[in-house]
Design a protein around this motif. Sequence first.
Motif, mmCIF file in Angstrom:
data_model
loop_
_atom_site.group_PDB
_atom_site.id
_atom_site.type_symbol
_atom_site.label_atom_id
_atom_site.label_comp_id
_atom_site.label_asym_id
_atom_site.label_seq_id
_atom_site.Cartn_x
_atom_site.Cartn_y
_atom_site.Cartn_z
ATOM 1 N N ARG A 107 0.841 -1.194 0.000
ATOM 2 C CA ARG A 107 0.000 0.000 0.000
ATOM 3 C C ARG A 107 0.878 1.248 0.000
ATOM 4 O O ARG A 107 1.974 1.246 0.542
ATOM 5 C CB ARG A 107 -0.885 -0.024 1.240
ATOM 6 C CG ARG A 107 -1.934 1.067 1.318
ATOM 7 C CD ARG A 107 -2.915 0.759 2.437
ATOM 8 N NE ARG A 107 -2.386 1.031 3.772
ATOM 9 C CZ ARG A 107 -2.908 0.531 4.891
ATOM 10 N NH1 ARG A 107 -3.942 -0.287 4.840
ATOM 11 N NH2 ARG A 107 -2.381 0.828 6.059
ATOM 12 N N SER A 111 -2.003 6.572 2.892
ATOM 13 C CA SER A 111 -3.119 6.445 1.951
ATOM 14 C C SER A 111 -4.334 5.720 2.519
ATOM 15 O O SER A 111 -5.349 5.603 1.815
ATOM 16 C CB SER A 111 -2.652 5.705 0.684
ATOM 17 O OG SER A 111 -2.290 4.364 0.993
ATOM 18 N N HIS A 112 -4.250 5.232 3.770
ATOM 19 C CA HIS A 112 -5.395 4.483 4.283
ATOM 20 C C HIS A 112 -6.559 5.433 4.553
ATOM 21 O O HIS A 112 -6.411 6.460 5.213
ATOM 22 C CB HIS A 112 -5.018 3.736 5.563
ATOM 23 C CG HIS A 112 -6.036 2.725 5.970
ATOM 24 N ND1 HIS A 112 -7.141 3.033 6.728
ATOM 25 C CD2 HIS A 112 -6.114 1.399 5.718
ATOM 26 C CE1 HIS A 112 -7.861 1.943 6.927
ATOM 27 N NE2 HIS A 112 -7.257 0.935 6.331
ATOM 28 N N SER A 130 5.676 2.952 -2.198
ATOM 29 C CA SER A 130 4.782 2.016 -1.508
ATOM 30 C C SER A 130 5.510 1.402 -0.322
ATOM 31 O O SER A 130 6.731 1.512 -0.193
ATOM 32 C CB SER A 130 4.322 0.906 -2.464
ATOM 33 O OG SER A 130 5.433 0.076 -2.810
#
Length: 209
Positions: A107, A111-112, A130
């Motif tokens: 991920r 960005s969550h 990432s």
Amino acid sequence: MNSAKLNMVAGAVLSVLLVTMGLGIVSDIIFHAEDPAIPGYEIVVADADSSAAPAEEAPQVEPIAVRLASASAENGEKLTRACAACHDFTQGGANKVGPALWGVLGRAPASHEGFRYSGAMQEYAQSAGSWDYENLDAFLAAPKAVVSGTSMGYAGMKKPADRADLVAYLRTLAESPMALPEAPAAEPEAPAEGAETPAEGAETPAANQ
């Protein structure tokens, strides 16, 4: 006072003087000390260049790709107990003090959805790409060294083997786990000193088989 008494007094005074002088001479003989060639005390300063111990080199840490080959995801799951107060590891889990970590491997940083990241983490995300194996391993080792100004209060996981176990467990937190990284090829060993090497163009025994 007649002359006899004066002579007695003079003799007594002279005797005292003689005794005093004699005692001084005897004391000098008994307690005589040689004057040092150099007055004071000599202070010897060690040579910093010759006496300084050589600096110890930091221990060489194997790449995460190598450590993952023998890592234990089961042990990594146990290590997450210390993180459970700040992170949720279940699929669809809610954010806590830190973001939920299901699917974190692969991920993009910061960005969550629904979590408010620090400015330092958002800046790191612009160059990191990432959370791959190498980035995650480095961040777990020393979060504040990788992301200066991060709000994460964790000091870091110092043992490389423990980090490999934790990363191995985080890899399982996905419907399709990320492919394991390829371990770097081992460097060929240098020939022993004095060993013969085949001349250029010469056939080896294997060539005749």
